[in-house]
Design an enzyme around this catalytic site. Structure first.
Site, PDB file in Angstrom:
ATOM      1  CB  CYS A 108      -0.935   0.000   1.208  1.00  0.00           C
ATOM      2  SG  CYS A 108      -1.818   1.545   1.384  1.00  0.00           S
TER       3      CYS A 108
ATOM      4  CB  CYS B 167      -3.106   2.561  -1.714  1.00  0.00           C
ATOM      5  SG  CYS B 167      -3.460   0.843  -1.349  1.00  0.00           S
TER       6      CYS B 167
ATOM      7  CE  LYS C  62      -4.536   4.137  -6.379  1.00  0.00           C
ATOM      8  NZ  LYS C  62      -5.097   2.814  -6.237  1.00  0.00           N
TER       9      LYS C  62
ATOM     10  CE1 TYR D  81     -10.494  -1.801  -6.410  1.00  0.00           C
ATOM     11  CE2 TYR D  81     -10.814  -4.050  -7.157  1.00  0.00           C
ATOM     12  CZ  TYR D  81     -11.139  -3.005  -6.289  1.00  0.00           C
ATOM     13  OH  TYR D  81     -12.096  -3.187  -5.337  1.00  0.00           O
TER      14      TYR D  81
ATOM     15  CG  HIS E 206     -29.016  22.802  -4.834  1.00  0.00           C
ATOM     16  ND1 HIS E 206     -29.140  21.936  -5.891  1.00  0.00           N
ATOM     17  CD2 HIS E 206     -29.175  24.056  -5.334  1.00  0.00           C
ATOM     18  CE1 HIS E 206     -29.392  22.635  -6.995  1.00  0.00           C
ATOM     19  NE2 HIS E 206     -29.417  23.911  -6.684  1.00  0.00           N
TER      20      HIS E 206
HETATM   21  P1  NDP Z   1      -7.439  -8.271 -10.704  1.00  0.00           P
HETATM   22  O1  NDP Z   1      -7.465  -9.681 -10.300  1.00  0.00           O
HETATM   23  O2  NDP Z   1      -8.446  -7.322 -10.210  1.00  0.00           O
HETATM   24  O3  NDP Z   1      -7.437  -8.154 -12.288  1.00  0.00           O
HETATM   25  C1  NDP Z   1      -6.590  -8.906 -13.084  1.00  0.00           C
HETATM   26  C2  NDP Z   1      -6.932  -8.631 -14.517  1.00  0.00           C
HETATM   27  O4  NDP Z   1      -6.016  -9.297 -15.364  1.00  0.00           O
HETATM   28  C3  NDP Z   1      -8.322  -9.131 -14.885  1.00  0.00           C
HETATM   29  O5  NDP Z   1      -8.872  -8.209 -15.791  1.00  0.00           O
HETATM   30  C4  NDP Z   1      -8.032 -10.471 -15.551  1.00  0.00           C
HETATM   31  O6  NDP Z   1      -8.972 -10.827 -16.514  1.00  0.00           O
HETATM   32  C5  NDP Z   1      -6.717 -10.180 -16.233  1.00  0.00           C
HETATM   33  N1  NDP Z   1      -5.909 -11.371 -16.421  1.00  0.00           N
HETATM   34  C6  NDP Z   1      -5.619 -12.343 -15.534  1.00  0.00           C
HETATM   35  N2  NDP Z   1      -4.803 -13.269 -16.076  1.00  0.00           N
HETATM   36  C7  NDP Z   1      -4.578 -12.879 -17.358  1.00  0.00           C
HETATM   37  C8  NDP Z   1      -3.826 -13.405 -18.427  1.00  0.00           C
HETATM   38  N3  NDP Z   1      -3.152 -14.541 -18.314  1.00  0.00           N
HETATM   39  N4  NDP Z   1      -3.825 -12.727 -19.610  1.00  0.00           N
HETATM   40  C9  NDP Z   1      -4.522 -11.572 -19.728  1.00  0.00           C
HETATM   41  N5  NDP Z   1      -5.239 -11.030 -18.755  1.00  0.00           N
HETATM   42  C10 NDP Z   1      -5.272 -11.661 -17.564  1.00  0.00           C
HETATM   43  O7  NDP Z   1      -5.966  -7.829 -10.345  1.00  0.00           O
HETATM   44  P2  NDP Z   1      -5.236  -6.431 -10.239  1.00  0.00           P
HETATM   45  O8  NDP Z   1      -3.835  -6.801 -10.492  1.00  0.00           O
HETATM   46  O9  NDP Z   1      -5.858  -5.395 -11.083  1.00  0.00           O
HETATM   47  O10 NDP Z   1      -5.484  -6.016  -8.713  1.00  0.00           O
HETATM   48  C11 NDP Z   1      -5.192  -6.924  -7.660  1.00  0.00           C
HETATM   49  C12 NDP Z   1      -5.960  -6.587  -6.412  1.00  0.00           C
HETATM   50  O11 NDP Z   1      -5.435  -5.420  -5.832  1.00  0.00           O
HETATM   51  C13 NDP Z   1      -7.434  -6.306  -6.643  1.00  0.00           C
HETATM   52  O12 NDP Z   1      -8.184  -7.476  -6.507  1.00  0.00           O
HETATM   53  C14 NDP Z   1      -7.766  -5.309  -5.576  1.00  0.00           C
HETATM   54  O13 NDP Z   1      -8.324  -5.971  -4.468  1.00  0.00           O
HETATM   55  C15 NDP Z   1      -6.452  -4.689  -5.207  1.00  0.00           C
HETATM   56  N6  NDP Z   1      -6.392  -3.282  -5.635  1.00  0.00           N
HETATM   57  C16 NDP Z   1      -7.272  -2.377  -5.127  1.00  0.00           C
HETATM   58  C17 NDP Z   1      -7.233  -1.047  -5.534  1.00  0.00           C
HETATM   59  C18 NDP Z   1      -8.224  -0.089  -4.988  1.00  0.00           C
HETATM   60  O14 NDP Z   1      -8.844  -0.365  -3.979  1.00  0.00           O
HETATM   61  N7  NDP Z   1      -8.433   1.071  -5.625  1.00  0.00           N
HETATM   62  C19 NDP Z   1      -6.260  -0.580  -6.514  1.00  0.00           C
HETATM   63  C20 NDP Z   1      -5.393  -1.607  -6.990  1.00  0.00           C
HETATM   64  C21 NDP Z   1      -5.466  -2.896  -6.553  1.00  0.00           C
HETATM   65  P3  NDP Z   1     -10.356 -11.540 -16.166  1.00  0.00           P
HETATM   66  O15 NDP Z   1     -11.284 -10.470 -15.696  1.00  0.00           O
HETATM   67  O16 NDP Z   1     -10.779 -12.129 -17.465  1.00  0.00           O
HETATM   68  O17 NDP Z   1     -10.055 -12.566 -15.132  1.00  0.00           O
END
Ligand code: NDP
Length: 452
Positions: free
Chosen positions: A43, A48, A51, A178, A435
């Site tokens: 984080c 976080c 970012k 995300y 408002h």
């Molecule tokens: P996520 O698991 O949210 O997303 C991963 C993405 O990558 C999905 O779109 C997935 O597709 C895709 N993907 C997975 N494997 C492959 C592959 N082999 N080839 C192509 N695409 C692929 O992970 P993130 O890394 O974005 O974030 C991780 C975690 O971090 C989140 O779950 C969240 O909890 C946390 N986070 C929170 C934030 C916030 O609160 N603002 C900000 C950043 C992170 P598909 O949908 O098809 O599975």
């Protein structure tokens, strides 16, 4: 049996530091913590916090044009990544210092090295010393993963994005979660030409369809080249650039490619094999409602358990662990109705069920409005926002709220209180509007737009 410590925490991120400092500072437990990298964890150091600072930095580009539209005689200048990055590093150093001091001031002994478990009560540090503890808390977080494709080593992950020597001219970001969606906005705002590949039909899978649809539309309006149903086939170096072959037949050159294709728990190399700690399908540590593993003296919190991977949740889990183990007050972690924000541009704030999830459970009414907000409309922008409530027909309770708007993260924190309290649509209705603000729409939605 006597131990060196009452508690040994492995991992100095948000969850581990909170548990260690509260156990030591507020319950008088003798606590140690080992961290092999920087204090503050994902984080603070590579998630976080940096970012969000990058989001702020990137948002200034549009503000200059808006200011001009409001009559200001100012000209846009170039973004200087070096200036920003050096200020960012200074801020992260300061925050890491804050985390170290919190531990020190609460009497937590720290070891700046890797630790692994030897048995149910013993930890071995990377210098070979062994420490015993009545309880061991694993809070080692997670790490990004890249898909196993040819040339994947040429790409970076969110770990490296904060350390670029210079901003790329053209960048590809792969993924639709995300992290990918936040960084396409950030890089675009900083002046990078951004392409995003997502393998599925729509980004931000799992969130409310209407909300993610609007985010996706607005991202494209902002200039992001979003390719849905597209993935990387292979990559190769070509001079200073990376040639990317895509599944849709495209071949393009990028200066930088980032995979944001998910994260895995840091549960490997901890010595858990053979101890009886159960691991799940993704390699996460399996725990019960009290964050206890199958080995009674070993607990785990945060991303390493892959429950709800968010900083405030890890902190909650850490606090509940201390209540359970050191205050004699068994406290299960409440993972229901967690408000959350995605710092896409536009921002999205959400709590509770999506329309699709709610409709699958019970009959619901949907109240929604989408409009051009005053501030940007005046500046001539076409940007729209969305305010949406999902209401149970049976109980009238607001089951979900979805906001796509500037400041949605701030708004959803407050809506989250009402929804967590079980507020009904009529409770929203009898609240007087503020408002003129965007959020007033949440209390003035008269007719449902549909039933589902
Ligand atoms: P996520 O698991 O949210 O997303 C991963 C993405 O990558 C999905 O779109 C997935 O597709 C895709 N993907 C997975 N494997 C492959 C592959 N082999 N080839 C192509 N695409 C692929 O992970 P993130 O890394 O974005 O974030 C991780 C975690 O971090 C989140 O779950 C969240 O909890 C946390 N986070 C929170 C934030 C916030 O609160 N603002 C900000 C950043 C992170 P598909 O949908 O098809 O599975």
């Amino acid at each position: 049996m006597s131990f060196d410590y009452d508690l040994f925490v492995i991992g100095g991120g948000s969850g581990g530091v909170r548990a260690a400092r509260v156990a030591a500072g507020e319950t008088g437990a003798k606590v140690a913590l080992a961290e092999e990298d920087r204090y503050g964890g994902t984080c603070v150091i590579r998630g976080c916090v940096p970012k969000k600072l990058m989001v702020f930095a990137s948002e200034y580009s549009g503000m200059v044009e808006d200011a001009q539209a409001y009559g200001w005689n100012i000209q846009p200048g170039a973004f200087d990544w070096d200036v920003f990055r050096s200020k960012l590093y200074t801020e992260l150093d300061r925050l890491e210092g804050v985390y170290r001091n919190i531990l020190k001031n609460n009497g937590v002994e720290t070891f700046d090295m890797r630790a692994r478990l030897v048995d149910a009560h013993t930890v071995e540090l990377s210098d070979g010393t062994r420490k015993s503890a009545k309880h061991i808390l694993i809070a080692t977080g997670g790490r990004p993963v890249k898909p196993e494709i040819k040339g994947a080593e040429l790409a970076i992950t969110s770990n490296e994005i904060f350390h670029l020597d210079k901003l790329p001219e053209r960048m590809l970001i792969v993924g639709g979660g995300y992290i990918a969606c936040e960084f396409v906005g950030i890089m675009n705002g900083m002046g990078v030409e951004v392409t995003q590949y997502y393998r599925g039909a729509q980004i931000l899978r799992g969130f409310d369809d209407e909300a993610r649809g609007l985010v996706s539309e607005e991202m494209c309006q902002n200039g992001i080249k979003l390719h849905l149903g597209t993935n990387v086939l292979e990559m190769e170096r070509e001079g200073d650039r990376i040639r990317v072959k895509a599944t849709n037949g495209d071949e393009e050159l990028f200066d930088q490619v980032m995979f944001a294709t998910g994260r895995v728990p840091n549960a490997d190399h901890l010595g858990l094999e053979g101890l009886g700690v159960e691991l799940g399908r993704k390699g996460q540590i399996v725990v019960d409602d009290y964050s206890q593993t199958a080995v009674p003296s070993i607990y785990a919190i945060g991303d390493v358990t892959d429950r709800v991977n968010l900083t405030p949740v890890a902190i909650r889990e850490g606090m509940a662990f201390v209540d359970t183990v050191f205050r004699g007050k068994p406290t299960p972690v409440d993972h229901a109705l967690i408000p959350t924000a995605i710092f896409t541009q536009p921002e999205m704030g959400t709590v509770g069920l999506s329309e699709e999830e709610a409709a699958a459970q019970e009959p619901v009414e949907i109240y929604a409005t989408s409009f051009k907000p005053m501030q940007t409309a005046f500046a001539g922008r076409s940007q729209r926002v969305l305010m949406k409530l999902i209401v149970s027909k049976a109980t009238r309770k607001v089951l979900g709220c979805h906001i796509v708007a500037p400041g949605a993260g701030e708004m959803i924190q407050l809506v989250g209180i009402a929804v967590k309290m079980g507020a009904t649509k009529e409770d929203f209705d009898r609240t007087v509007a503020v408002h003129p603000v965007m959020a007033e729409e949440l209390v003035t939605l008269r007719q449902p737009v549909r039933s589902a």
